[in-house]
Design an enzyme around this catalytic site. Structure first.
Site, short mmCIF file in Angstrom:
data_model
loop_
_atom_site.label_atom_id
_atom_site.label_comp_id
_atom_site.label_asym_id
_atom_site.label_seq_id
_atom_site.Cartn_x
_atom_site.Cartn_y
_atom_site.Cartn_z
CG HIS A 38 -1.80 -1.20 1.34
ND1 HIS A 38 -1.34 -2.43 1.75
CD2 HIS A 38 -3.13 -1.34 1.07
CE1 HIS A 38 -2.35 -3.29 1.74
NE2 HIS A 38 -3.44 -2.66 1.34
CG HIS A 269 -5.87 1.61 -0.67
ND1 HIS A 269 -5.79 2.21 0.57
CD2 HIS A 269 -6.17 0.30 -0.43
CE1 HIS A 269 -6.05 1.29 1.51
NE2 HIS A 269 -6.28 0.14 0.91
CD GLU A 416 -20.50 -5.62 24.83
OE1 GLU A 416 -21.53 -5.89 25.46
OE2 GLU A 416 -20.49 -4.83 23.85
CG HIS A 478 -28.46 -12.76 26.67
ND1 HIS A 478 -29.22 -12.28 25.64
CD2 HIS A 478 -28.06 -11.67 27.38
CE1 HIS A 478 -29.29 -10.96 25.72
NE2 HIS A 478 -28.59 -10.56 26.76
#
Length: 666
Positions: A38, A269, A416, A478
């Site tokens: 890159h 890129h 999280e 869950h």
């Protein structure tokens, strides 16, 4: 100490260009030789990096591990040649021109994306976009905490990061910047490489976010500058230094700057520019030198910049030597709490053995943490808004906040992924041992950061509670069933699923002693009968699996983890009434058992038929089970009902174990 903000000085544009173009040349030449990479990002961000490293960043190339150095994170890790070029130009040991030429080749230090521990100047492994930004937040938290504890004369440095459009599109970036803004991490400065290009084309194809407004809404100071104007970049850094909040400097850059037809285009890129384009870039940049050749005068200026922080480091060393906190600080950096912890844990295990408690392993974890946090003052705990459920906060630690960085517990909020990535940054910074909690099912939200912790080999400890259908009524959304298998599949991650309070204490001791990789504790919501009824000085969980209840010349071997060990023990007792001798093996850590000598593994498992029991899917159990052996567990998702009803409904019961054993033995 941090250098004070300075008045803006005139910039010698020609001199700056020569330094920056050295970075551009090395980047495009290395990518071209590798035939992959890159080049666009390093060429576009070269001006920002040149200003930062030659004028502001506090470091000493001769001492890359200086604890009070500024941290620099390349969150846009695909632009790795920016880091490697800087490391070579600045004179970091181990980064010579041959390493630059071997970019992306097997065994080289110059991997396609920066890999922690491979090359100098790489503070963290980046490439998965957004991770580095969140790591930088963790590094800034660690700096603020250590400075509050040991004093600014010992700890006083900044954390810088370069993030691209992709980093800021990733969801983890919002979690990270919101946490940083809330904590007012004023020594955190992020450069936004605003080149407005993604792989598919202009970022306008998919995004129209006002990033300055977004950061400001999250409590940051934000401004926009021309990313190719060294004077403007320097002035913005000085303003950021004076801020009482974290700072975003949005640098409008041109990807592939200097390339005659590919500058500002997606084509620069992720592919080599090509020989003709590189020839044109050399002409446009006024860089007539052959590939990988840096003129002595330019290299000399860069090497002088690499030595610029030597005096500051010596002054810091003198301050540390005079500090009353020197011993504690150096011990924190060493990170070895095993001796103090072993002594404390030995006494704690004896207490548990005298009166084995019937508790959930999440509660057992809290009990163990009371011992851990007293014996190991470098721990910093936290939870993603589940403190009362994860049982991660102990009585003897205060909250870490913008008002009290010396605290040892972080309320991460419902973030999280950001929590896990910040923990990695804290572990990478050094001086602290982070642990953080959520539900095991939400390890999916943390997984990219858990994987990178394992790849880097850093000591992040993930406390995951509510580990099975045993959580009950919250239902299949869950209830983790596939998560243990998925986590055990990550190399260098140790997954612990303890069966009772003693095993939980042992697993905590192992996790804290392991400074070569992350650990994850899978803990129950429901209470469990104790499996270990006698004290042993040896940490039996360190074996990964061991005989917890034996029978002479067993007819069948029952192997279980966590909450299912009590079912195996109950089945053993029932089978004994029918004259079937059963051995019970507790297997709290598959990874540690796999590492044991073959003789030990054979002795534990024996030759009799085997039954594996775990309230999860079977995948991964081939470590223990052969083709004709039996597994009792889950084959699909759970359901919403009280835990005992669910265990009965899904056939994870004592009766099922007994029936399977009778069939195997009969």
């Amino acid at each position: 100490m941090l250098a004070p903000a300075r008045a803006e000085a005139p910039v010698d544009m020609a001199a700056h260009a020569r330094l920056a173009n050295a970075v551009r040349a090395l980047a495009m030449d290395a990518v071209e030789k590798a035939k992959s990479g890159h080049p666009g990002m390093p060429m576009g961000a070269a001006d920002v990096a040149t200003v930062l490293f030659t004028r502001f960043l506090k470091f000493d190339a001769a001492a890359p591990d200086w604890p009070d150095r500024d941290r620099f994170v390349l969150s846009a890790g695909h632009g790795s040649m920016l880091l490697y070029a800087l490391a070579y130009l600045l004179g970091f040991e181990g980064m010579d021109i041959e390493e630059i030429k071997n970019f992306r080749q097997l065994g080289s230090k110059t991997a396609g994306h920066p890999e922690y521990g491979h090359a100098p100047l790489v503070e963290t492994t980046t490439g998965p976009l957004g991770q580095g930004l969140a790591n930088a937040v963790g590094m800034a938290i660690a700096e603020a905490h250590l400075s509050a504890r040991y004093g600014e004369d010992v700890v006083d440095h900044r954390t810088y990061a370069i993030a691209g459009d992709g980093c800021l599109m990733e969801g983890v970036s919002q979690e990270a910047i919101a946490l940083a803004g809330h904590l007012k991490l004023r020594k955190l400065i992020v450069f936004f490489d605003d080149n407005q290009i993604s792989i598919d084309g202009p970022t306008s194809l998919s995004d129209s976010t006002d990033q300055l407004a977004r950061f400001e809404a999250s409590g940051w100071r934000a401004e926009r500058v021309d990313g190719h104007d060294p004077g403007a970049i320097a002035a913005a850094i000085e303003r950021a230094h004076a801020s009482d909040r974290p700072s975003l400097i949005a640098c409008r850059t041109i990807i592939g700057r200097g390339a005659p037809t590919k500058a500002g285009a997606a084509s620069s890129h992720g592919s080599p520019l090509g020989a003709d384009e590189i020839k044109g870039a050399r002409e446009a940049l006024g860089w007539p030198y052959p590939p990988f050749e840096i003129p002595d005068d330019i290299l000399g200026e860069w090497r002088a910049a690499g030595r610029r922080g030597a005096d500051a480091r010596q002054q810091w060393r003198a301050r540390l030597d005079a500090s009353p906190h020197r011993g504690a600080f150096e011990a924190a950096l060493a990170g070895d709490c095993s001796r103090a912890l072993a002594s404390a844990m030995s006494g704690y295990k004896k207490t548990l053995a005298k009166a084995p408690p019937t508790v959930s392993t999440r509660k057992a974890s809290e009990m163990a943490l009371e011992v851990v946090n007293a014996a190991a003052p470098t721990t910093i705990g936290g939870s993603a808004d589940l403190t009362g459920s994860n049982n991660t906060k102990t009585k003897n630690i205060d909250i870490l906040s913008a008002e009290n960085y010396a605290g040892r517990y972080i309320h991460y909020g419902i973030r999280e992924h950001g929590m896990a990535a910040a923990m990695n940054g804290m572990a990478l910074h050094g001086g602290v041992i982070p642990y953080g909690g959520t539900f095991l099912v939400f390890s999916d939200y943390c997984r990219p950061a858990i994987r990178l912790a394992a790849l880097m080999g850093v000591r992040s400890i993930f406390v995951m509670t509510h580990d099975s259908i045993g959580l009950g009524e919250d239902g299949p959304t869950h209830q983790p069933v596939e998560h243990l298998a998925a986590l055990r599949a990550i190399p260098n991650l140790k997954v612990y699923r303890p069966a009772d309070a003693i095993e939980t204490a042992e697993c905590w001791e192992l996790a804290l002693a392991d400074d070569k990789g992350p650990s994850l504790l899978a803990l129950t919501r429901q209470n469990l009968a104790p499996a270990r009824l006698q004290h042993t000085d040896e940490n039996l969980s360190a074996r990964g699996a061991y005989v917890v209840s034996d029978a002479p010349d067993p007819d069948v071997v029952l192997i279980a983890t966590g909450s299912e060990v009590e079912l195996a023990v109950a089945a053993q007792q029932s089978l004994a009434g029918g004259k079937i001798r059963a051995r019970v093996v507790s297997a709290p850590c598959f990874e540690l058992f796999a590492a044991q000598p073959e003789k030990y593994r054979k002795d534990v498992l024996g030759k009799a038929p085997r039954i594996g029991v775990e309230a999860a899917i079977r995948q991964g159990w081939d470590l223990f089970l052969r083709r004709k052996d039996v597994f009792i567990g889950m084959t699909g998702f759970g359901a919403s009902a009280p835990a005992p009803v669910l265990y009965e409904h899904f056939g994870v019961t004592k009766a099922a174990i007994v029936d399977a054993a009778k069939k195997l033995v009969g």
